[in-house]
Design an enzyme around this catalytic site. Structure first.
Site, PDB file in Angstrom:
ATOM      1  N   THR A  51       0.857  -1.187   0.000  1.00  0.00           N
ATOM      2  CA  THR A  51       0.000   0.000   0.000  1.00  0.00           C
ATOM      3  C   THR A  51       0.890   1.231   0.000  1.00  0.00           C
ATOM      4  OG1 THR A  51      -1.814  -1.032   1.188  1.00  0.00           O
ATOM      5  CG2 THR A  51      -1.613   1.341   1.436  1.00  0.00           C
ATOM      6  N   ARG A  89     -15.045  -5.560   0.996  1.00  0.00           N
ATOM      7  CA  ARG A  89     -14.361  -5.053   2.181  1.00  0.00           C
ATOM      8  C   ARG A  89     -13.602  -3.757   1.836  1.00  0.00           C
ATOM      9  NH1 ARG A  89      -8.842  -3.598   3.438  1.00  0.00           N
ATOM     10  NH2 ARG A  89      -8.625  -3.672   5.699  1.00  0.00           N
ATOM     11  N   VAL A  90     -13.732  -2.760   2.706  1.00  0.00           N
ATOM     12  CA  VAL A  90     -12.995  -1.508   2.531  1.00  0.00           C
ATOM     13  C   VAL A  90     -12.241  -1.224   3.823  1.00  0.00           C
ATOM     14  CG1 VAL A  90     -13.229   0.991   2.178  1.00  0.00           C
ATOM     15  CG2 VAL A  90     -14.662  -0.598   0.863  1.00  0.00           C
ATOM     16  N   GLY A  91     -10.983  -0.844   3.708  1.00  0.00           N
ATOM     17  CA  GLY A  91     -10.167  -0.571   4.895  1.00  0.00           C
ATOM     18  C   GLY A  91     -10.024   0.912   5.173  1.00  0.00           C
ATOM     19  N   ASP A  92      -8.955   1.262   5.850  1.00  0.00           N
ATOM     20  CA  ASP A  92      -8.753   2.649   6.289  1.00  0.00           C
ATOM     21  C   ASP A  92      -8.311   3.596   5.174  1.00  0.00           C
ATOM     22  OD1 ASP A  92      -6.320   1.077   6.207  1.00  0.00           O
ATOM     23  OD2 ASP A  92      -5.308   2.858   6.992  1.00  0.00           O
ATOM     24  N   GLY A 129      -6.011  -2.269   8.330  1.00  0.00           N
ATOM     25  CA  GLY A 129      -6.929  -1.151   8.156  1.00  0.00           C
ATOM     26  C   GLY A 129      -8.043  -1.069   9.177  1.00  0.00           C
ATOM     27  N   THR A 178      -0.764   2.934   7.368  1.00  0.00           N
ATOM     28  CA  THR A 178      -0.749   1.715   6.562  1.00  0.00           C
ATOM     29  C   THR A 178      -0.666   0.521   7.509  1.00  0.00           C
ATOM     30  OG1 THR A 178       0.369   0.525   4.783  1.00  0.00           O
ATOM     31  CG2 THR A 178       1.755   1.850   6.176  1.00  0.00           C
ATOM     32  N   GLY A 179      -1.115  -0.618   7.009  1.00  0.00           N
ATOM     33  CA  GLY A 179      -1.152  -1.804   7.859  1.00  0.00           C
ATOM     34  C   GLY A 179      -2.576  -2.294   8.014  1.00  0.00           C
TER      35      GLY A 179
HETATM   36  N1  ASP Z   1      -4.349  -0.325   5.300  1.00  0.00           N
HETATM   37  C1  ASP Z   1      -4.648  -1.108   4.118  1.00  0.00           C
HETATM   38  C2  ASP Z   1      -6.001  -1.742   4.296  1.00  0.00           C
HETATM   39  O1  ASP Z   1      -6.269  -2.267   5.358  1.00  0.00           O
HETATM   40  C3  ASP Z   1      -3.658  -2.178   3.834  1.00  0.00           C
HETATM   41  C4  ASP Z   1      -2.206  -1.780   3.963  1.00  0.00           C
HETATM   42  O2  ASP Z   1      -1.905  -0.645   4.316  1.00  0.00           O
HETATM   43  O3  ASP Z   1      -1.337  -2.635   3.720  1.00  0.00           O
HETATM   44  O4  ASP Z   1      -6.753  -1.776   3.340  1.00  0.00           O
END
Ligand code: ASP
Length: 279
Positions: free
Chosen positions: A140, A167-170, A193, A190-191
């Site tokens: 990401t 699915r939607v993350g942060d 979400g 990042t990480g």
């Molecule tokens: N934060 C992103 C998500 O959860 C994934 C990532 O940053 O690796 O969609």
């Protein structure tokens, strides 16, 4: 991977620098969590999320769960400049893209089709759990920019590998994956979400800088609060990074070392941020 960047490379303005930087990442199939050649969802479809925010006027645009359109960071910017909205989702974001000159195309590469087939043949459960999906910091890309006291933030991702469709993350969520305000600074995440969204990581870091904390102290504060209140934050990699209007920056992680790339005055530098002990 994430980066802070100063504007002006190739003579672009602050926002365009972030947009074009992310668009290039989206077109690069070697980055497997952003744009073309990303790891798809459990149905074998790549669904992309992107966002950007201008700290000058708090204008922002985002898209989520978008299929067959790339680069979605440009689409997110069109949401910002051409609509009164902050986010468009799924098929209706695709419709907006087509109305604005984008063409649908397959984002799957041969390598990703092979990876998907291998995953589908060996998966143990219907949908992948976060334990399998976020083993380390992925590809990401979230960028922060600062130029003459003006700040901006932008992010693009395909989210978790093999995620549940829809699915939607942060990353496309203003306040979670990115935030920017010229009166305080900008931040990105990042990480994992779900944890970063639960902790509203980016907005919280900017608010901490507004209260007078340095970017590093602001990031440490957010990560410590997440570790204190969110059981999942210690289990999965979560990163927050922040930059103030002077261009000073910092980052903090819940787990696993994180590489932050910095472009300043034509020089590229990389700093590794390791987890600190819990508060
Ligand atoms: N934060 C992103 C998500 O959860 C994934 C990532 O940053 O690796 O969609």
């Amino acid at each position: 991977m994430s980066a802070t960047t100063a504007a002006g490379q190739r003579g672009l303005g602050l926002l365009d620098t972030l947009i074009e930087g992310l668009a290039a990442c989206e077109e690069d199939p070697s980055l497997i969590l952003v744009g073309r050649g990303s790891i798809p969802n459990a149905d074998g479809e790549i669904e992309l999320d992107a966002s950007l925010m201008d700290g000058s006027d708090l204008s922002a645009g985002a898209v989520c769960a978008v299929r067959n359109i790339c680069p979605v960071i440009r689409l997110a910017n069109l949401v910002r400049v051409k609509t009164p909205h902050l986010m468009l989702a799924g098929d209706q974001a695709v419709r907006f893209a087509l109305e604005n000159g984008f063409e649908k195309r397959s984002l799957m590469t041969e390598e990703i089709v092979r990876k998907y087939d291998a995953w589908r043949d060996h998966r143990e459960t219907e949908f992948t759990h976060i334990e399998h999906a976020v083993p380390h910091h992925g590809d990401t890309v979230t960028m922060l920019g600062c130029e003459s006291g003006r700040v901006a933030a932008a992010s693009s991702t395909s989210g978790w590998p093999w995620k549940r469709p829809g699915r939607v993350g942060d990353s496309p969520i203003i306040g979670a994956g990115i935030y920017a305000d010229n009166e305080a600074g900008c931040a990105g995440a990042t990480g994992a979400g779900e944890e970063l969204w639960r902790g509203v990581a980016s907005f919280r870091a900017v608010e901490a800088m507004r209260r007078g904390l340095s970017p590093q102290d602001a990031c440490d504060f957010v990560i410590n609060e997440m570790l204190r209140r969110q059981p999942g934050a210690a289990k999965y990699p979560c990163v927050v990074f922040a930059m103030n209007t002077e261009g000073e920056y910092g980052a903090a992680v819940t787990r696993d070392p994180f590489e932050l790339w910095v472009w300043k005055d034509g020089e590229i530098d990389m700093k590794v941020f390791a987890p600190k002990l819990n508060p």
